[in-house]
Design an enzyme around this catalytic site. Sequence first.
Site, PDB file in Angstrom:
ATOM      1  N   ASN A  78       0.810  -1.226   0.000  1.00 44.90           N
ATOM      2  CA  ASN A  78       0.000   0.000   0.000  1.00 44.90           C
ATOM      3  C   ASN A  78       0.844   1.278   0.000  1.00 44.90           C
ATOM      4  O   ASN A  78       0.307   2.360   0.216  1.00 44.90           O
ATOM      5  CB  ASN A  78      -0.925   0.025   1.212  1.00 44.90           C
ATOM      6  CG  ASN A  78      -1.838  -1.182   1.264  1.00 44.90           C
ATOM      7  OD1 ASN A  78      -2.363  -1.600   0.233  1.00 44.90           O
ATOM      8  ND2 ASN A  78      -2.022  -1.746   2.435  1.00 44.90           N
ATOM      9  N   HIS A  94     -14.123  -1.892   6.328  1.00 45.92           N
ATOM     10  CA  HIS A  94     -12.933  -2.537   6.897  1.00 45.92           C
ATOM     11  C   HIS A  94     -13.234  -3.165   8.265  1.00 45.92           C
ATOM     12  O   HIS A  94     -14.067  -2.673   9.021  1.00 45.92           O
ATOM     13  CB  HIS A  94     -11.845  -1.461   7.050  1.00 45.92           C
ATOM     14  CG  HIS A  94     -10.491  -2.006   7.375  1.00 45.92           C
ATOM     15  ND1 HIS A  94      -9.992  -1.990   8.647  1.00 45.92           N
ATOM     16  CD2 HIS A  94      -9.541  -2.568   6.590  1.00 45.92           C
ATOM     17  CE1 HIS A  94      -8.766  -2.512   8.635  1.00 45.92           C
ATOM     18  NE2 HIS A  94      -8.475  -2.866   7.392  1.00 45.92           N
ATOM     19  N   GLU A 142     -15.915   3.526   3.821  1.00 49.02           N
ATOM     20  CA  GLU A 142     -14.590   3.853   3.308  1.00 49.02           C
ATOM     21  C   GLU A 142     -14.816   4.765   2.102  1.00 49.02           C
ATOM     22  O   GLU A 142     -15.898   4.742   1.505  1.00 49.02           O
ATOM     23  CB  GLU A 142     -13.877   2.571   2.829  1.00 49.02           C
ATOM     24  CG  GLU A 142     -13.534   1.635   3.959  1.00 49.02           C
ATOM     25  CD  GLU A 142     -12.865   0.338   3.465  1.00 49.02           C
ATOM     26  OE1 GLU A 142     -12.139   0.365   2.460  1.00 49.02           O
ATOM     27  OE2 GLU A 142     -13.073  -0.688   4.115  1.00 49.02           O
ATOM     28  N   SER A 199     -10.963  -1.172  -0.308  1.00 49.11           N
ATOM     29  CA  SER A 199      -9.701  -1.884  -0.467  1.00 49.11           C
ATOM     30  C   SER A 199      -9.841  -3.152  -1.306  1.00 49.11           C
ATOM     31  O   SER A 199      -8.882  -3.564  -1.944  1.00 49.11           O
ATOM     32  CB  SER A 199      -9.103  -2.214   0.891  1.00 49.11           C
ATOM     33  OG  SER A 199      -9.943  -3.092   1.585  1.00 49.11           O
ATOM     34  N   ASP A 246     -13.655   6.774   6.044  1.00 50.24           N
ATOM     35  CA  ASP A 246     -12.310   6.223   6.246  1.00 50.24           C
ATOM     36  C   ASP A 246     -11.542   6.403   4.941  1.00 50.24           C
ATOM     37  O   ASP A 246     -11.870   5.794   3.923  1.00 50.24           O
ATOM     38  CB  ASP A 246     -12.457   4.738   6.629  1.00 50.24           C
ATOM     39  CG  ASP A 246     -11.119   4.025   6.790  1.00 50.24           C
ATOM     40  OD1 ASP A 246     -10.127   4.481   6.209  1.00 50.24           O
ATOM     41  OD2 ASP A 246     -11.087   2.986   7.485  1.00 50.24           O
ATOM     42  N   HIS A 273      -7.232   4.461   1.985  1.00 49.75           N
ATOM     43  CA  HIS A 273      -6.657   4.236   0.647  1.00 49.75           C
ATOM     44  C   HIS A 273      -6.729   5.469  -0.248  1.00 49.75           C
ATOM     45  O   HIS A 273      -6.282   5.435  -1.378  1.00 49.75           O
ATOM     46  CB  HIS A 273      -7.364   3.069  -0.042  1.00 49.75           C
ATOM     47  CG  HIS A 273      -7.128   1.763   0.653  1.00 49.75           C
ATOM     48  ND1 HIS A 273      -5.978   1.027   0.483  1.00 49.75           N
ATOM     49  CD2 HIS A 273      -7.870   1.102   1.574  1.00 49.75           C
ATOM     50  CE1 HIS A 273      -6.032  -0.053   1.245  1.00 49.75           C
ATOM     51  NE2 HIS A 273      -7.167  -0.032   1.914  1.00 49.75           N
ATOM     52  N   LYS A 298      -0.293   4.132   4.525  1.00 52.26           N
ATOM     53  CA  LYS A 298      -0.395   3.630   3.153  1.00 52.26           C
ATOM     54  C   LYS A 298       0.318   4.595   2.199  1.00 52.26           C
ATOM     55  O   LYS A 298       1.525   4.605   2.177  1.00 52.26           O
ATOM     56  CB  LYS A 298      -1.852   3.361   2.834  1.00 52.26           C
ATOM     57  CG  LYS A 298      -2.274   2.137   3.667  1.00 52.26           C
ATOM     58  CD  LYS A 298      -3.696   1.750   3.633  1.00 52.26           C
ATOM     59  CE  LYS A 298      -3.814   0.462   4.452  1.00 52.26           C
ATOM     60  NZ  LYS A 298      -5.093   0.280   5.100  1.00 52.26           N
TER      61      LYS A 298
HETATM   62  C1  LIG Z   1      -5.448  -0.334   6.420  1.00 48.95           C
HETATM   63  C2  LIG Z   1      -6.764   0.139   6.814  1.00 48.95           C
HETATM   64  C3  LIG Z   1      -7.037   0.477   8.154  1.00 48.95           C
HETATM   65  C4  LIG Z   1      -6.054   0.233   9.248  1.00 48.95           C
HETATM   66  O1  LIG Z   1      -4.997   1.136   9.222  1.00 48.95           O
HETATM   67  P1  LIG Z   1      -3.606   0.731   9.904  1.00 48.95           P
HETATM   68  O2  LIG Z   1      -2.903   2.030  10.064  1.00 48.95           O
HETATM   69  O3  LIG Z   1      -2.927  -0.211   8.990  1.00 48.95           O
HETATM   70  O4  LIG Z   1      -3.935   0.096  11.214  1.00 48.95           O
HETATM   71  C5  LIG Z   1      -8.266   1.025   8.434  1.00 48.95           C
HETATM   72  N1  LIG Z   1      -9.213   1.195   7.470  1.00 48.95           N
HETATM   73  C6  LIG Z   1      -8.985   0.836   6.192  1.00 48.95           C
HETATM   74  C7  LIG Z   1     -10.052   1.043   5.179  1.00 48.95           C
HETATM   75  C8  LIG Z   1      -7.769   0.288   5.833  1.00 48.95           C
HETATM   76  O5  LIG Z   1      -7.557  -0.092   4.562  1.00 48.95           O
END
Ligand SMILES: *Cc1c(COP(=O)(O)O)cnc(C)c1O
Length: 384
Positions: A44, A130, A174, A178, A203, A206, A237
Amino acid sequence: MERINDFLHQRKRHNLLRELQAAVFRRNGTIRIKDKDYIDLSCNDYLGLANHPTLKEAAKKAIDTLGTGAGASRLLSGDLEIHHQLEKEIAFLKAKESALVFNSGYQANVGIINALCSGGDVVFFDKLAHASIIDGILLSNVKYFRFHHNDCKHLEFLLNKQRKNFKNAFIVTETVFSMDGDTAALKELVELKKRYNCKIMVDEAHATGVFGKNGAGLTEEKGLNHEIDFIMGTFSKALGSFGAYFACSENVKKFLVNMCRSFIYSTALPPSVIAANLSSLQLIKDEPFRRQMLLSNADKFRNTLKEKGFSVRGSSQIVPLIVGESEKAVKLANALRENGWWVLPIRPPTVPAKEARLRFSLSYSHTPKILEKLIYDICSNYNI
Ligand SMILES: *Cc1c(COP(=O)(O)O)cnc(C)c1O
């Protein structure tokens, strides 16, 4: 313990046992595992910032001046001025009053949702949300409804039927998904949240660094920073570092500092990480060509596969190739790995039945030439 042995045996028998694979190193879109080099399509680090000299320099400098560990949680003596500086930058980038830094995206979602929601409230969330969002909801004991993925009609149906039975209502999604690489219908979601008197939390794990004029995320790209109540995202990421952020009002921040257990009961992120995050925020403003190139290469990759008759999805740097049966996805992934591509099959129950897929996570370092070769190898190995 018998339960553990049974579990391991079952998983192994069905070819579903997950195992760790240590890399020797990972940089510039490549990964070395054991003695073999691969092009890494599972990472990522979308903009290739995790090895950027400016970030490394910033982290080293912070270690020299402030040490390696923060020493305590933020509410004790772990709180440093650079934590506040980072929060100011995030609030500015997201056009919000305020922001709070979390130790990881997982901790952020679990803690924030648990703190904001209580009995008598309700959460409506996208089916593909997620695990950290789901865990936050389960931990808070709030009533919840899942709407079909990206289906605002279904959300409206649920809101219409259920909203009136609850005090506070939250819509959670999100912005870039993902597993499907598609984007949330933010405009429609904002309309619904207004019409049904809800709060909306997104969220941007990504999307941060990849979308928007300044790389702030999809909320910026759609001009909706002001309309979205709570914006969460990560530094882990595209920003090439670690940790997460939550952009919100000043009052919500004050509330979380007092109420959010994953914030309160965990040692503050170390100075080197915070310094790298600050440096990364500057870089995404200074080097927009990284995200522009990434998204244009991804579009081309997706469209070429489509033209060749493959089933691909999404509209981001994440390109899922839907293969169908699990066995076929495993075979194709193995064949590609033999050819030097590090790509993993994603199978049910992570994705729906008969939608096993390969998930290509593209990065700035994957040039059009590399992607052309990848398409060639997909074509030659698809029907084996
Ligand atoms: C990766 C991810 C997380 C978690 O983030 P980290 O910093 O890796 O703990 C939360 N939400 C989504 C949508 C993610 O892809």
